[in-house]
Design a protein around this motif. Sequence first.
Motif, PDB file in Angstrom:
ATOM      1  N   THR A  17       0.822  -1.214   0.000  1.00 43.27           N
ATOM      2  CA  THR A  17       0.000   0.000   0.000  1.00 43.27           C
ATOM      3  C   THR A  17       0.856   1.263   0.000  1.00 43.27           C
ATOM      4  O   THR A  17       0.465   2.290  -0.578  1.00 43.27           O
ATOM      5  CB  THR A  17      -0.940   0.008   1.226  1.00 43.27           C
ATOM      6  N   LEU A  18       2.027   1.201   0.623  1.00 47.29           N
ATOM      7  CA  LEU A  18       2.872   2.395   0.760  1.00 47.29           C
ATOM      8  C   LEU A  18       3.270   3.000  -0.589  1.00 47.29           C
ATOM      9  O   LEU A  18       3.010   4.185  -0.835  1.00 47.29           O
ATOM     10  CB  LEU A  18       4.104   2.065   1.609  1.00 47.29           C
ATOM     11  N   PRO A  19       3.900   2.238  -1.490  1.00 46.43           N
ATOM     12  CA  PRO A  19       4.239   2.847  -2.792  1.00 46.43           C
ATOM     13  C   PRO A  19       3.003   3.176  -3.622  1.00 46.43           C
ATOM     14  O   PRO A  19       3.029   4.112  -4.433  1.00 46.43           O
ATOM     15  CB  PRO A  19       5.103   1.777  -3.473  1.00 46.43           C
ATOM     16  N   LEU A  20       1.938   2.409  -3.424  1.00 46.19           N
ATOM     17  CA  LEU A  20       0.709   2.677  -4.176  1.00 46.19           C
ATOM     18  C   LEU A  20       0.151   4.052  -3.830  1.00 46.19           C
ATOM     19  O   LEU A  20      -0.141   4.865  -4.719  1.00 46.19           O
ATOM     20  CB  LEU A  20      -0.327   1.591  -3.878  1.00 46.19           C
ATOM     21  N   LEU A  21       0.010   4.344  -2.538  1.00 48.21           N
ATOM     22  CA  LEU A  21      -0.503   5.651  -2.127  1.00 48.21           C
ATOM     23  C   LEU A  21       0.464   6.776  -2.486  1.00 48.21           C
ATOM     24  O   LEU A  21       0.038   7.877  -2.849  1.00 48.21           O
ATOM     25  CB  LEU A  21      -0.783   5.660  -0.623  1.00 48.21           C
ATOM     26  N   ALA A  22       1.753   6.488  -2.392  1.00 42.92           N
ATOM     27  CA  ALA A  22       2.748   7.513  -2.723  1.00 42.92           C
ATOM     28  C   ALA A  22       2.698   7.905  -4.196  1.00 42.92           C
ATOM     29  O   ALA A  22       3.114   9.011  -4.568  1.00 42.92           O
ATOM     30  CB  ALA A  22       4.146   7.008  -2.363  1.00 42.92           C
ATOM     31  N   SER A  23       2.164   7.020  -5.036  1.00 44.96           N
ATOM     32  CA  SER A  23       2.114   7.303  -6.476  1.00 44.96           C
ATOM     33  C   SER A  23       0.937   8.193  -6.870  1.00 44.96           C
ATOM     34  O   SER A  23       0.929   8.768  -7.958  1.00 44.96           O
ATOM     35  CB  SER A  23       2.028   5.986  -7.257  1.00 44.96           C
ATOM     36  N   TYR A  24      -0.054   8.323  -6.010  1.00 44.14           N
ATOM     37  CA  TYR A  24      -1.267   9.066  -6.374  1.00 44.14           C
ATOM     38  C   TYR A  24      -0.997  10.511  -6.802  1.00 44.14           C
ATOM     39  O   TYR A  24      -1.550  10.964  -7.814  1.00 44.14           O
ATOM     40  CB  TYR A  24      -2.268   9.031  -5.215  1.00 44.14           C
ATOM     41  N   PRO A  25      -0.204  11.290  -6.068  1.00 48.96           N
ATOM     42  CA  PRO A  25       0.000  12.686  -6.486  1.00 48.96           C
ATOM     43  C   PRO A  25       0.630  12.826  -7.868  1.00 48.96           C
ATOM     44  O   PRO A  25       0.447  13.855  -8.532  1.00 48.96           O
ATOM     45  CB  PRO A  25       0.939  13.242  -5.395  1.00 48.96           C
ATOM     46  N   PHE A  26       1.354  11.802  -8.312  1.00 45.90           N
ATOM     47  CA  PHE A  26       2.028  11.879  -9.612  1.00 45.90           C
ATOM     48  C   PHE A  26       1.098  11.523 -10.768  1.00 45.90           C
ATOM     49  O   PHE A  26       1.478  11.664 -11.934  1.00 45.90           O
ATOM     50  CB  PHE A  26       3.251  10.955  -9.612  1.00 45.90           C
ATOM     51  N   MET A  27      -0.107  11.069 -10.458  1.00 43.63           N
ATOM     52  CA  MET A  27      -1.063  10.737 -11.519  1.00 43.63           C
ATOM     53  C   MET A  27      -1.558  11.977 -12.251  1.00 43.63           C
ATOM     54  O   MET A  27      -2.132  11.876 -13.338  1.00 43.63           O
ATOM     55  CB  MET A  27      -2.252   9.966 -10.933  1.00 43.63           C
ATOM     56  N   THR A  28      -1.344  13.139 -11.659  1.00 48.62           N
ATOM     57  CA  THR A  28      -1.782  14.382 -12.305  1.00 48.62           C
ATOM     58  C   THR A  28      -0.997  14.668 -13.579  1.00 48.62           C
ATOM     59  O   THR A  28      -1.406  15.516 -14.372  1.00 48.62           O
ATOM     60  CB  THR A  28      -1.624  15.567 -11.336  1.00 48.62           C
ATOM     61  N   THR A  29       0.123  13.982 -13.776  1.00 45.62           N
ATOM     62  CA  THR A  29       0.910  14.185 -14.996  1.00 45.62           C
ATOM     63  C   THR A  29       0.323  13.416 -16.179  1.00 45.62           C
ATOM     64  O   THR A  29       0.753  13.611 -17.312  1.00 45.62           O
ATOM     65  CB  THR A  29       2.367  13.731 -14.780  1.00 45.62           C
ATOM     66  N   LEU A  30      -0.650  12.544 -15.908  1.00 45.81           N
ATOM     67  CA  LEU A  30      -1.272  11.744 -16.960  1.00 45.81           C
ATOM     68  C   LEU A  30      -2.566  12.396 -17.424  1.00 45.81           C
ATOM     69  O   LEU A  30      -3.100  13.288 -16.774  1.00 45.81           O
ATOM     70  CB  LEU A  30      -1.561  10.329 -16.445  1.00 45.81           C
ATOM     71  N   SER A  31      -3.077  11.910 -18.532  1.00 47.66           N
ATOM     72  CA  SER A  31      -4.351  12.421 -19.044  1.00 47.66           C
ATOM     73  C   SER A  31      -4.999  11.365 -19.936  1.00 47.66           C
ATOM     74  O   SER A  31      -4.357  10.386 -20.333  1.00 47.66           O
ATOM     75  CB  SER A  31      -4.136  13.718 -19.840  1.00 47.66           C
ATOM     76  N   GLY A  32      -6.267  11.578 -20.228  1.00 43.94           N
ATOM     77  CA  GLY A  32      -6.973  10.702 -21.151  1.00 43.94           C
ATOM     78  C   GLY A  32      -7.077   9.263 -20.681  1.00 43.94           C
ATOM     79  O   GLY A  32      -7.273   8.976 -19.497  1.00 43.94           O
ATOM     80  N   PHE A  33      -6.914   8.340 -21.630  1.00 45.09           N
ATOM     81  CA  PHE A  33      -7.067   6.912 -21.341  1.00 45.09           C
ATOM     82  C   PHE A  33      -6.039   6.426 -20.326  1.00 45.09           C
ATOM     83  O   PHE A  33      -6.355   5.613 -19.446  1.00 45.09           O
ATOM     84  CB  PHE A  33      -6.942   6.104 -22.635  1.00 45.09           C
ATOM     85  N   ASN A  34      -4.805   6.912 -20.439  1.00 43.50           N
ATOM     86  CA  ASN A  34      -3.756   6.484 -19.511  1.00 43.50           C
ATOM     87  C   ASN A  34      -4.120   6.830 -18.068  1.00 43.50           C
ATOM     88  O   ASN A  34      -3.913   6.026 -17.150  1.00 43.50           O
ATOM     89  CB  ASN A  34      -2.420   7.131 -19.875  1.00 43.50           C
ATOM     90  N   LEU A  35      -4.670   8.012 -17.874  1.00 49.05           N
ATOM     91  CA  LEU A  35      -5.072   8.430 -16.535  1.00 49.05           C
ATOM     92  C   LEU A  35      -6.197   7.539 -16.012  1.00 49.05           C
ATOM     93  O   LEU A  35      -6.149   7.068 -14.870  1.00 49.05           O
ATOM     94  CB  LEU A  35      -5.521   9.889 -16.557  1.00 49.05           C
ATOM     95  N   GLN A  36      -7.200   7.309 -16.838  1.00 46.45           N
ATOM     96  CA  GLN A  36      -8.323   6.466 -16.424  1.00 46.45           C
ATOM     97  C   GLN A  36      -7.848   5.059 -16.060  1.00 46.45           C
ATOM     98  O   GLN A  36      -8.284   4.477 -15.054  1.00 46.45           O
ATOM     99  CB  GLN A  36      -9.360   6.387 -17.551  1.00 46.45           C
ATOM    100  N   LEU A  37      -6.956   4.519 -16.869  1.00 44.12           N
ATOM    101  CA  LEU A  37      -6.448   3.167 -16.633  1.00 44.12           C
ATOM    102  C   LEU A  37      -5.680   3.087 -15.320  1.00 44.12           C
ATOM    103  O   LEU A  37      -5.908   2.185 -14.498  1.00 44.12           O
ATOM    104  CB  LEU A  37      -5.554   2.740 -17.795  1.00 44.12           C
ATOM    105  N   VAL A  38      -4.786   4.037 -15.103  1.00 47.77           N
ATOM    106  CA  VAL A  38      -3.947   4.021 -13.902  1.00 47.77           C
ATOM    107  C   VAL A  38      -4.788   4.230 -12.644  1.00 47.77           C
ATOM    108  O   VAL A  38      -4.606   3.530 -11.636  1.00 47.77           O
ATOM    109  CB  VAL A  38      -2.842   5.095 -14.004  1.00 47.77           C
ATOM    110  N   VAL A  39      -5.713   5.175 -12.690  1.00 52.54           N
ATOM    111  CA  VAL A  39      -6.553   5.447 -11.517  1.00 52.54           C
ATOM    112  C   VAL A  39      -7.428   4.238 -11.184  1.00 52.54           C
ATOM    113  O   VAL A  39      -7.580   3.870 -10.013  1.00 52.54           O
ATOM    114  CB  VAL A  39      -7.424   6.699 -11.743  1.00 52.54           C
ATOM    115  N   ASN A  40      -7.995   3.615 -12.196  1.00 52.64           N
ATOM    116  CA  ASN A  40      -8.828   2.433 -11.957  1.00 52.64           C
ATOM    117  C   ASN A  40      -8.019   1.285 -11.371  1.00 52.64           C
ATOM    118  O   ASN A  40      -8.478   0.603 -10.444  1.00 52.64           O
ATOM    119  CB  ASN A  40      -9.505   1.987 -13.258  1.00 52.64           C
TER     120      ASN A  40
END
Length: 230
Positions: free
Chosen positions: A106-129
């Motif tokens: 869970t630790l690296p997973l939660l730490a990765s959330y703030p960096f998801m803002t660099t993604l967009s479109g399908f890639n963002l949806q896929l990673v967030v899901n």
Amino acid sequence: MEESLSDSNAEESSGGYWSLFTNWPLMSAITVYCLFSLQDVAYAEVFSLWAVSDRKYGGLSFTSTDVGSVLALSGLFLLIYQILIYPSVAKAIEPITLVRATAILTLPLLASYPFMTTLSGFNLQLVVNCASSLKNSFQVTTITVCNILMNDAVSQDLRASANGLSVTLMSIFKAVAPAVAGVIFSWAQRRQTASFLPGDHLVFFMLNAATVVGLMCTFGPHFARGSTKH
């Protein structure tokens, strides 16, 4: 005679209930249960707020429909996980080891959330899901194992009381979690330009801090494994 017998049974039941507080395997399992429940509710509170926040505030600029889709897909994955995956994992790995493993992942997973803002479109949806599905499956695994540990720590006749105690304490932690999460999220919004843990980095750092505390409580001398079999 019947009244005397009734009083005797009441005293035994009362003594049995209060003995739960001195049952360290039970109380240590309840502590872990409460801490991870607090973290889970805080995450659930923060996730939607973070997802719908504007990108200039570190969010994803999701619509309410987008958030609903993520939660729906996470729920579907969770159903599949519980039916097809968790039983095999639970048989292969010792319960407390499984809790530790999910906490560490869970630790690296939660730490990765703030960096998801660099993604967009399908890639963002896929990673967030994917991230949301993994986070929820980790949490369900932890809660399930904690319930197993709590029931193993007491005899059959005390399991109802033990579960009542654990749910009561867990509910207190869950009641506090949204308020704490809201305060931290509001504080993070005012730290967008901070040099250390700016914006939502602070939010997910605090969630990870709660995870670390829960993880530490799964080790000795705090944690004791119960082995009552009835």
